[in-house]
Design an enzyme around this catalytic site. Sequence first.
Site, PDB file in Angstrom:
ATOM      1  N   HIS A   1      35.019  38.771  50.133  1.00  0.00           N
ATOM      2  CA  HIS A   1      35.957  38.929  48.962  1.00  0.00           C
ATOM      3  C   HIS A   1      35.747  40.006  48.039  1.00  0.00           C
ATOM      4  CE1 HIS A   1      32.373  37.331  46.018  1.00  0.00           C
ATOM      5  NE2 HIS A   1      32.054  38.162  47.072  1.00  0.00           N
ATOM      6  N   ARG A   2      36.230  40.230  46.899  1.00  0.00           N
ATOM      7  CA  ARG A   2      36.031  41.321  46.203  1.00  0.00           C
ATOM      8  C   ARG A   2      35.722  40.551  44.637  1.00  0.00           C
ATOM      9  NH1 ARG A   2      37.374  46.388  48.012  1.00  0.00           N
ATOM     10  NH2 ARG A   2      35.906  46.914  46.772  1.00  0.00           N
ATOM     11  N   SER A   3      35.085  41.402  43.755  1.00  0.00           N
ATOM     12  CA  SER A   3      34.741  40.990  42.408  1.00  0.00           C
ATOM     13  C   SER A   3      35.706  40.619  41.677  1.00  0.00           C
ATOM     14  CB  SER A   3      33.745  42.062  41.937  1.00  0.00           C
ATOM     15  OG  SER A   3      34.279  43.197  41.578  1.00  0.00           O
TER      16      SER A   3
ATOM     17  N   ASP B   1      22.657  42.278  48.556  1.00  0.00           N
ATOM     18  CA  ASP B   1      23.756  43.563  48.733  1.00  0.00           C
ATOM     19  C   ASP B   1      23.168  44.267  47.189  1.00  0.00           C
ATOM     20  OD1 ASP B   1      25.509  45.346  48.213  1.00  0.00           O
ATOM     21  OD2 ASP B   1      27.104  43.884  47.863  1.00  0.00           O
TER      22      ASP B   1
ATOM     23  N   GLU C   1      30.993  37.085  39.845  1.00  0.00           N
ATOM     24  CA  GLU C   1      31.164  36.323  41.359  1.00  0.00           C
ATOM     25  C   GLU C   1      30.587  34.831  41.233  1.00  0.00           C
ATOM     26  OE1 GLU C   1      29.860  38.717  44.130  1.00  0.00           O
ATOM     27  OE2 GLU C   1      31.462  40.181  43.958  1.00  0.00           O
TER      28      GLU C   1
ATOM     29  N   GLN D   1      22.995  44.100  43.012  1.00  0.00           N
ATOM     30  CA  GLN D   1      24.041  43.578  42.664  1.00  0.00           C
ATOM     31  C   GLN D   1      24.135  41.866  43.282  1.00  0.00           C
ATOM     32  OE1 GLN D   1      27.906  45.901  42.594  1.00  0.00           O
ATOM     33  NE2 GLN D   1      28.361  44.813  44.200  1.00  0.00           N
ATOM     34  N   GLU D   2      24.024  41.896  44.443  1.00  0.00           N
ATOM     35  CA  GLU D   2      24.016  40.240  44.897  1.00  0.00           C
ATOM     36  C   GLU D   2      22.782  39.898  45.644  1.00  0.00           C
ATOM     37  OE1 GLU D   2      27.368  39.821  47.256  1.00  0.00           O
ATOM     38  OE2 GLU D   2      28.551  41.353  45.976  1.00  0.00           O
TER      39      GLU D   2
ATOM     40  N   HIS E   1      27.975  43.945  38.455  1.00  0.00           N
ATOM     41  CA  HIS E   1      28.711  42.493  38.472  1.00  0.00           C
ATOM     42  C   HIS E   1      28.180  41.745  37.209  1.00  0.00           C
ATOM     43  CE1 HIS E   1      30.241  42.852  42.891  1.00  0.00           C
ATOM     44  NE2 HIS E   1      30.652  43.338  41.897  1.00  0.00           N
TER      45      HIS E   1
ATOM     46  N   ASP F   1      28.911  48.590  54.146  1.00  0.00           N
ATOM     47  CA  ASP F   1      30.120  48.363  53.354  1.00  0.00           C
ATOM     48  C   ASP F   1      30.659  49.705  52.869  1.00  0.00           C
ATOM     49  OD1 ASP F   1      32.119  47.229  51.719  1.00  0.00           O
ATOM     50  OD2 ASP F   1      30.568  46.736  50.016  1.00  0.00           O
TER      51      ASP F   1
ATOM     52  N   LYS G   1      31.348  36.081  52.450  1.00  0.00           N
ATOM     53  CA  LYS G   1      30.586  35.915  51.192  1.00  0.00           C
ATOM     54  C   LYS G   1      31.960  35.970  50.356  1.00  0.00           C
ATOM     55  CE  LYS G   1      29.835  40.650  50.092  1.00  0.00           C
ATOM     56  NZ  LYS G   1      28.802  41.728  49.258  1.00  0.00           N
TER      57      LYS G   1
ATOM     58  N   SER H   1      32.563  47.667  42.518  1.00  0.00           N
ATOM     59  CA  SER H   1      31.666  48.753  43.181  1.00  0.00           C
ATOM     60  C   SER H   1      32.488  49.212  44.356  1.00  0.00           C
ATOM     61  CB  SER H   1      30.403  48.334  43.255  1.00  0.00           C
ATOM     62  OG  SER H   1      30.436  46.969  44.049  1.00  0.00           O
TER      63      SER H   1
ATOM     64  N   GLU I   1      22.927  44.370  52.798  1.00  0.00           N
ATOM     65  CA  GLU I   1      24.131  45.181  52.884  1.00  0.00           C
ATOM     66  C   GLU I   1      23.991  46.319  52.024  1.00  0.00           C
ATOM     67  OE1 GLU I   1      28.441  44.591  50.437  1.00  0.00           O
ATOM     68  OE2 GLU I   1      27.330  42.814  51.332  1.00  0.00           O
TER      69      GLU I   1
ATOM     70  N   LYS J   1      36.627  43.860  54.298  1.00  0.00           N
ATOM     71  CA  LYS J   1      37.455  43.687  53.054  1.00  0.00           C
ATOM     72  C   LYS J   1      38.977  43.984  53.291  1.00  0.00           C
ATOM     73  CE  LYS J   1      33.575  44.415  49.834  1.00  0.00           C
ATOM     74  NZ  LYS J   1      32.940  45.362  48.774  1.00  0.00           N
TER      75      LYS J   1
END
Length: 429
Positions: A366-368, A242, A205, A163-164, A155, A313, A389, A42, A286, A338
């Site tokens: 990080h990234r996925s 997030d 993740e 998502q998170e 994800h 983000d 994260k 994303s 986020e 990022k």
Amino acid sequence: MSKIKDVKALEVLDSRGNPTVECVVTLEDLSIGRAIVPSGASTGEKEAVELRDGDPKRYGGKGVLKAVNNANTTLAKAVIGMEAADQKAVDKKLIDTDGTPNKAKMGANAILSVSMAVARAAATSLKIPLYKHLGGSKANLLPVPCMNVINGGKHADNNVDFQEFMIAPHNAPSFVEAIRMGMETFHALKSILNKKGYSTGVGDEGGFAPNLKSNVEAVEVILEAISKAGYKPGADISICLDPASSEMWDDGKYLFFKSDKSKKSSDEMIQLWASWVNQYPIVSLEDGMAENDSGGWKSLTKELGEKIELVGDDNFCTNPKILADGIKQGVANSILIKLNQIGSVTETLDTIELAKKNNYGCFISHRSGETEDTTIADLAVATGAGKIKTGSGCRSERVAKFNQLIRIEVELGTGARYAGKAAFKNAKA
């Protein structure tokens, strides 16, 4: 000081099995720096360009041989002979060589691979850790590990829209103890999901990706897990969210595309978040609004900006120019960081400096599509960001960052500090 002698890039794999760029930089004193670039699923529209080959016969078009070649030829020629310790000069040369506003010619993945590898090589040459090379001798603040224990959205292949769902073990005396608290909660959550008959398979993740009854149930099972692990929700461990709202943005509305297919206006989304913040121990939100919903972002900030950390983000993309505009508009009060969104170490550090000067929080991410590279762990300590994260309690590309932070804390010894709850702006949970 040692000059750059050689630059070698190659195509390797990220945690999704997709190609990415690795770079090895060798200095004249034979010091070596190695770095691997991550990739997101994303992504914000204004992110620096990740150069892919587009050849359907290789990796479904996702190959990165063009970026690798750019690093090995044009970019290598540009920086060989430069002082590795002068990161700003090296990165400026890389950016100028590309010559585009979004790194589309050389590829942000090519540029960042060289930039990160140079930083690592310089640290090796100077015989100091990367976090001290980037942050100075006083860099000693360990971040709160915000662990993504339930995955949804893009994800995970489940019915959770957001998502998170993360846990933030802030009430700990050290990073090592915070990780223990988080891991105990992670395993408690697994047992709860098992008991309820839910899947305990994990998403990109490392968080669990069950088909739950609702988005609300994701929060509730996490709170149950915190208690089962022996901790108090809010006092010991709080929640960070997030939802990746840009992925839900559809023709001016927010489409709950996985659960009930309902649509919400910006005002309705804000009221949803306000009700959640009042009901649950949430300290960070986020991308609570979509990147193109500027009015919604302003309203959200007015509604919740004095209560919790509102992290931008997709709307900021680790870009200092975009962040500066957001600060003027009064949007959010924190920024996600990022490296590959902007594409160089120096620009990342510039963005963090700008945020801090304007009393915005910083949240290292990080990234996925991750790798075994641990640069962001050092970056978190170097900048004193206070929050990181990097996934959940499993998958080695996620745990690698936690392990690096454990090493750093041990190395710092009595000089190490843990960010704790103070890391979250306005947190009252």
